[in-house]
Motif scaffolding. Structure first.
Motif, short mmCIF file in Angstrom:
data_model
loop_
_atom_site.label_atom_id
_atom_site.label_comp_id
_atom_site.label_asym_id
_atom_site.label_seq_id
_atom_site.Cartn_x
_atom_site.Cartn_y
_atom_site.Cartn_z
N GLY A 97 -0.06 -8.08 2.31
CA GLY A 97 0.03 -7.66 3.70
C GLY A 97 -0.33 -6.20 3.87
O GLY A 97 -1.01 -5.82 4.84
N LEU A 98 0.10 -5.37 2.93
CA LEU A 98 -0.24 -3.95 2.97
C LEU A 98 -1.74 -3.74 2.83
O LEU A 98 -2.35 -2.93 3.55
CB LEU A 98 0.50 -3.22 1.85
N ALA A 99 -2.36 -4.46 1.89
CA ALA A 99 -3.81 -4.34 1.67
C ALA A 99 -4.59 -4.74 2.93
O ALA A 99 -5.58 -4.10 3.29
CB ALA A 99 -4.23 -5.19 0.48
N TRP A 100 -4.12 -5.79 3.60
CA TRP A 100 -4.79 -6.22 4.83
C TRP A 100 -4.58 -5.21 5.97
O TRP A 100 -5.46 -5.01 6.79
CB TRP A 100 -4.31 -7.61 5.24
N LYS A 101 -3.42 -4.58 5.99
CA LYS A 101 -3.17 -3.54 6.99
C LYS A 101 -4.15 -2.39 6.81
O LYS A 101 -4.73 -1.89 7.77
CB LYS A 101 -1.74 -3.04 6.89
N VAL A 102 -4.33 -1.96 5.55
CA VAL A 102 -5.28 -0.89 5.26
C VAL A 102 -6.68 -1.29 5.71
O VAL A 102 -7.42 -0.51 6.32
CB VAL A 102 -5.27 -0.54 3.76
N HIS A 103 -7.04 -2.56 5.45
CA HIS A 103 -8.37 -3.03 5.84
C HIS A 103 -8.53 -3.05 7.36
O HIS A 103 -9.53 -2.57 7.89
CB HIS A 103 -8.59 -4.44 5.27
N LEU A 104 -7.54 -3.61 8.05
CA LEU A 104 -7.64 -3.72 9.51
C LEU A 104 -7.59 -2.37 10.20
O LEU A 104 -8.10 -2.21 11.31
CB LEU A 104 -6.53 -4.63 10.03
N ASP A 105 -6.97 -1.40 9.52
CA ASP A 105 -6.95 -0.02 10.05
C ASP A 105 -8.21 0.74 9.66
O ASP A 105 -8.29 1.95 9.89
CB ASP A 105 -5.72 0.73 9.52
N HIS A 106 -9.18 0.03 9.05
CA HIS A 106 -10.44 0.63 8.61
C HIS A 106 -10.21 1.79 7.65
O HIS A 106 -10.88 2.83 7.72
CB HIS A 106 -11.26 1.10 9.81
N GLY A 107 -9.24 1.58 6.75
CA GLY A 107 -8.97 2.60 5.74
C GLY A 107 -8.10 3.74 6.23
O GLY A 107 -7.78 4.64 5.48
N GLY A 108 -7.73 3.69 7.52
CA GLY A 108 -6.89 4.74 8.06
C GLY A 108 -5.43 4.54 7.68
O GLY A 108 -5.09 3.68 6.89
N GLY A 109 -4.56 5.33 8.30
CA GLY A 109 -3.14 5.22 7.96
C GLY A 109 -2.92 5.66 6.53
O GLY A 109 -2.66 4.85 5.65
N GLY A 110 -3.06 6.96 6.30
CA GLY A 110 -3.05 7.50 4.94
C GLY A 110 -1.89 7.05 4.10
O GLY A 110 -2.03 6.80 2.91
N GLY A 111 -0.69 6.91 4.72
CA GLY A 111 0.48 6.50 3.96
C GLY A 111 0.34 5.12 3.37
O GLY A 111 0.65 4.89 2.19
N ALA A 112 -0.14 4.17 4.16
CA ALA A 112 -0.33 2.80 3.69
C ALA A 112 -1.40 2.75 2.60
O ALA A 112 -1.25 2.04 1.59
CB ALA A 112 -0.71 1.90 4.85
N LYS A 113 -2.45 3.51 2.79
CA LYS A 113 -3.54 3.51 1.81
C LYS A 113 -3.08 4.10 0.48
O LYS A 113 -3.38 3.56 -0.59
CB LYS A 113 -4.73 4.30 2.35
N ARG A 114 -2.33 5.20 0.55
CA ARG A 114 -1.82 5.81 -0.68
C ARG A 114 -0.85 4.88 -1.40
O ARG A 114 -0.86 4.78 -2.63
CB ARG A 114 -1.14 7.15 -0.37
N LEU A 115 0.01 4.19 -0.62
CA LEU A 115 0.96 3.26 -1.22
C LEU A 115 0.23 2.12 -1.92
O LEU A 115 0.60 1.71 -3.03
CB LEU A 115 1.89 2.70 -0.14
N ASP A 116 -0.82 1.61 -1.28
CA ASP A 116 -1.62 0.54 -1.89
C ASP A 116 -2.22 1.00 -3.21
O ASP A 116 -2.21 0.26 -4.21
CB ASP A 116 -2.73 0.12 -0.92
N ILE A 117 -2.73 2.22 -3.25
CA ILE A 117 -3.32 2.75 -4.48
C ILE A 117 -2.26 2.89 -5.57
O ILE A 117 -2.48 2.53 -6.74
CB ILE A 117 -4.01 4.11 -4.22
N TRP A 118 -1.09 3.41 -5.20
CA TRP A 118 -0.03 3.58 -6.19
C TRP A 118 0.46 2.24 -6.73
O TRP A 118 0.78 2.13 -7.92
CB TRP A 118 1.14 4.36 -5.58
N ILE A 119 0.49 1.23 -5.88
CA ILE A 119 0.86 -0.12 -6.35
C ILE A 119 -0.16 -0.62 -7.37
O ILE A 119 0.19 -1.22 -8.39
CB ILE A 119 0.97 -1.10 -5.17
#
Length: 219
Positions: A97-119
């Protein structure tokens, strides 16, 4: 084989199908994005299609572990409490769900993107440690499962390298979209894609190897 095990097997088989199929679509779509003979609109549309298709292999990567773990548990290849299997499934679905959020936000939302990378880094380390432990006999799993864990860790590592390799692409794409393509932006787009394709081909080889191991199920 009961219906639940058959369903788990079916779901796990779908992983490499959508992984390789999605990657093939993205691979082909990238040829239109890098073609300087195409209009900017066509190349931007190709980029949009490529980005959306690429969610198939990204989704498959995240689901590979929970479906594989559930199948290994159902077949008695790993001896762990069923609650752990369920917890892994829930955690990976949350990650998806987090990965899809990052995608739907077009890579925006730095916090979600950073969390996805750390995971991804955490999964890389965890899978590599578990796989190596399995190969050394420190944990009781069949040899092929230890190898598959290492392969999945390697796929995550290569995926992270692909992301890093694509960084110079973003500036070139923005320039192309706003002021039009230049020989420099075209050269950057082509160079970046050629480098990323090498990494993607390595991922394909690993996915095929993991698929063969899942069918052959050696000791």
């Amino acid at each position: 084989m009961d219906i639940s095990t058959a369903l788990l097997t079916f779901l796990h088989i779908l992983i490499p199908i959508y992984w390789l199929g999605g990657d093939l679509g993205a691979f082909y779509g990238s040829t239109f994005m890098t073609d300087p003979k195409r209009s900017v609109a066509e190349r931007m549309m190709a980029l949009k299609i490529l980005n959306n298709i690429d969610m198939a292999p990204r989704t498959a990567l995240i689901l590979a572990f929970p479906t594989g773990l559930a199948l290994a548990w159902a077949k008695g290849w790993v001896q762990i409490p069923g609650e752990w299997v369920a917890l892994a499934a829930v955690a990976c679905l949350a990650w998806l769900g987090l990965a899809w959020k990052v995608h739907l936000d077009h890579g925006g939302g730095g916090g979600a993107k950073r969390l996805d990378i750390w995971i991804r880094y955490a999964m890389l380390v965890g899978l590599a440690v578990a796989g190596i432990a399995g190969l050394k006999g420190a944990i009781a799993v069949p040899l092929f499962i230890g190898i598959k864990l290492c392969i999945l860790a390697a796929c995550i590592a290569l995926g992270l390298l692909v992301r890093r390799a694509l960084v110079p692409l973003f500036g070139a794409i923005r320039t192309m979209a706003t002021t039009g393509p230049t020989p420099e932006t075209d050269a950057t787009i082509i160079q970046v894609n050629e480098g990323a394709r090498v990494l993607v081909l390595m991922i394909w080889a690993l996915v095929l190897a993991a698929s063969f191991l899942g069918i052959a199920t050696p000791v």
